[in-house]
Design a protein around this motif. Sequence first.
Motif, PDB file in Angstrom:
ATOM      1  N   VAL A 156       0.821  -1.205   0.000  1.00 46.92           N
ATOM      2  CA  VAL A 156       0.000   0.000   0.000  1.00 46.92           C
ATOM      3  C   VAL A 156       0.859   1.262   0.000  1.00 46.92           C
ATOM      4  N   LEU A 157       1.882   1.314   0.825  1.00 45.99           N
ATOM      5  CA  LEU A 157       2.713   2.516   0.876  1.00 45.99           C
ATOM      6  C   LEU A 157       3.453   2.733  -0.439  1.00 45.99           C
ATOM      7  N   THR A 158       3.998   1.682  -1.017  1.00 43.87           N
ATOM      8  CA  THR A 158       4.693   1.823  -2.296  1.00 43.87           C
ATOM      9  C   THR A 158       3.715   2.219  -3.403  1.00 43.87           C
ATOM     10  N   VAL A 210      10.190   2.974   1.640  1.00 41.29           N
ATOM     11  CA  VAL A 210      10.868   3.225   2.919  1.00 41.29           C
ATOM     12  C   VAL A 210       9.842   3.399   4.034  1.00 41.29           C
ATOM     13  N   LEU A 211       8.761   4.105   3.745  1.00 44.87           N
ATOM     14  CA  LEU A 211       7.718   4.289   4.762  1.00 44.87           C
ATOM     15  C   LEU A 211       7.050   2.968   5.120  1.00 44.87           C
ATOM     16  N   VAL A 257      10.511   5.880  15.060  1.00 45.66           N
ATOM     17  CA  VAL A 257      10.023   5.468  13.740  1.00 45.66           C
ATOM     18  C   VAL A 257       9.126   6.547  13.137  1.00 45.66           C
ATOM     19  N   LYS A 258       8.223   7.090  13.927  1.00 47.83           N
ATOM     20  CA  LYS A 258       7.322   8.124  13.411  1.00 47.83           C
ATOM     21  C   LYS A 258       8.103   9.374  13.017  1.00 47.83           C
ATOM     22  N   LEU A 267       8.185  10.898   9.306  1.00 46.41           N
ATOM     23  CA  LEU A 267       7.856  12.286   9.004  1.00 46.41           C
ATOM     24  C   LEU A 267       8.917  12.905   8.098  1.00 46.41           C
ATOM     25  N   VAL A 268      10.182  12.685   8.428  1.00 46.42           N
ATOM     26  CA  VAL A 268      11.267  13.256   7.622  1.00 46.42           C
ATOM     27  C   VAL A 268      11.230  12.690   6.206  1.00 46.42           C
ATOM     28  N   VAL A 269      11.054  11.380   6.072  1.00 50.24           N
ATOM     29  CA  VAL A 269      11.035  10.750   4.750  1.00 50.24           C
ATOM     30  C   VAL A 269       9.835  11.232   3.937  1.00 50.24           C
TER      31      VAL A 269
END
Length: 428
Positions: free
Chosen positions: A74-76, A280-281, A321-322, A326-328
């Motif tokens: 889903v993220l990808t 990555v997320l 992790v959060k 956020l940065v990514v």
Amino acid sequence: MTHDAARQAHASAPATPARALLPLIVPALVVGVAASLLYLGVSALAEKLQGVLWNGLPDALGVGRYSVVWMLVVLTSTGVLVGLVVWKVPGHAGPDPATIGLSAPPVPPAVLPGLLVATALMLAGGPSLGPENPIIATNIALAFWLGRRFAPGLSGGLWAVLAEAATLGALFGTPVAAALVISEALAGQQLEGKLWDNLFGPLTAAATGATTTALVAHPAFDLHLPPLGPPGGGSVLAALVIASAAALLGMAAVYAFPYVHGAFSRLGHPMLALPLGGLVLGLLGALGGHLTLFKGLDEVGELAGNPEGWSAGQFATMTVVKLAALVVAASCGFRGGRIFPAVFIGSAFGLFAHALVPAVPAALGVAAGVLGMLLAITRQGWLSLFTAAVLVASPTILALLCIATLPAWLLVTGRPQMQLRQDGTAVR
């Protein structure tokens, strides 16, 4: 809010006679209702799509809703879809989101469809960003272009200020947040008349936006944590330490931001940067658990509903992790804001402090953690203080937070912000 917009706002609303302020009421009411409805509409669409992606589809396929495989898929896929929007849709979903804060110049109307689609996809797909920046940008653009067309007697800068205030009121469910942000933007400027004359139009828009949201969606920010007792020396010390530690942690992400953004930028194409960012997320989500996905407000409520349900190590993992997510997400090109995920990060950090030292009340830990994290991420002092206080809704917390703000602010002031210039260097 930009200084130019603020100056134009007071130029259009001279201070002394009440009759000069009366013409602002109807435009402010219209903008307030419209801004809230647009926010609620995008949020409702994203929630429906989120239900399909994370409940309906995995159930139909016989896959675990938050299994590692499904998170990665889903993220990808969200990165691929948003990348297609940024690549192919006219306007490319607006400028690089890493260069945009809460306020921005009005974008051309042709940008808005792509920006809204990219925002809805992001909110549904799970990247760790909130709706605030793109929704504010959309409302500013609509108010600016429509207002100049149908009411040319009012300046474009005034329309932008009304839209920003209305959206902040809608997002937070109260006009107080908008009033504090606007007051901070006006500080140090030469005002024509009294501060409240300059706040009259924006505060009307913010109150209308907040009331519309309250009537339609009934938002609640109070986490219903156990109330604080009378503050003592231990409470003051805990607030000082937690807020300062959270600010330092947030500043670590701020300093990493230009380097992570630069790495994704060197890929040179949204169809490379966004799918890779989504992957990555997904990996980060697999590490931190499903609570580290999405904008974070609902997930904060789940944490606060059972503050004893996780260990200190689990809270620490979710915090880190959060923050990395956020940065990514903010670096690779997803359209979204940083305030709501920062609230989750600060809350998880405060609950980590509570789990590590049970004598620290959970409410105090959450409020101080959110305060320090927001100061580092947003550099908005009043907004940070207000958000931290409203989550706990305790009469005794405000004095503690005011004290805790002082060392935390010394740690962040004058240093880089989590916003970049066009050349990739950090704004100070």
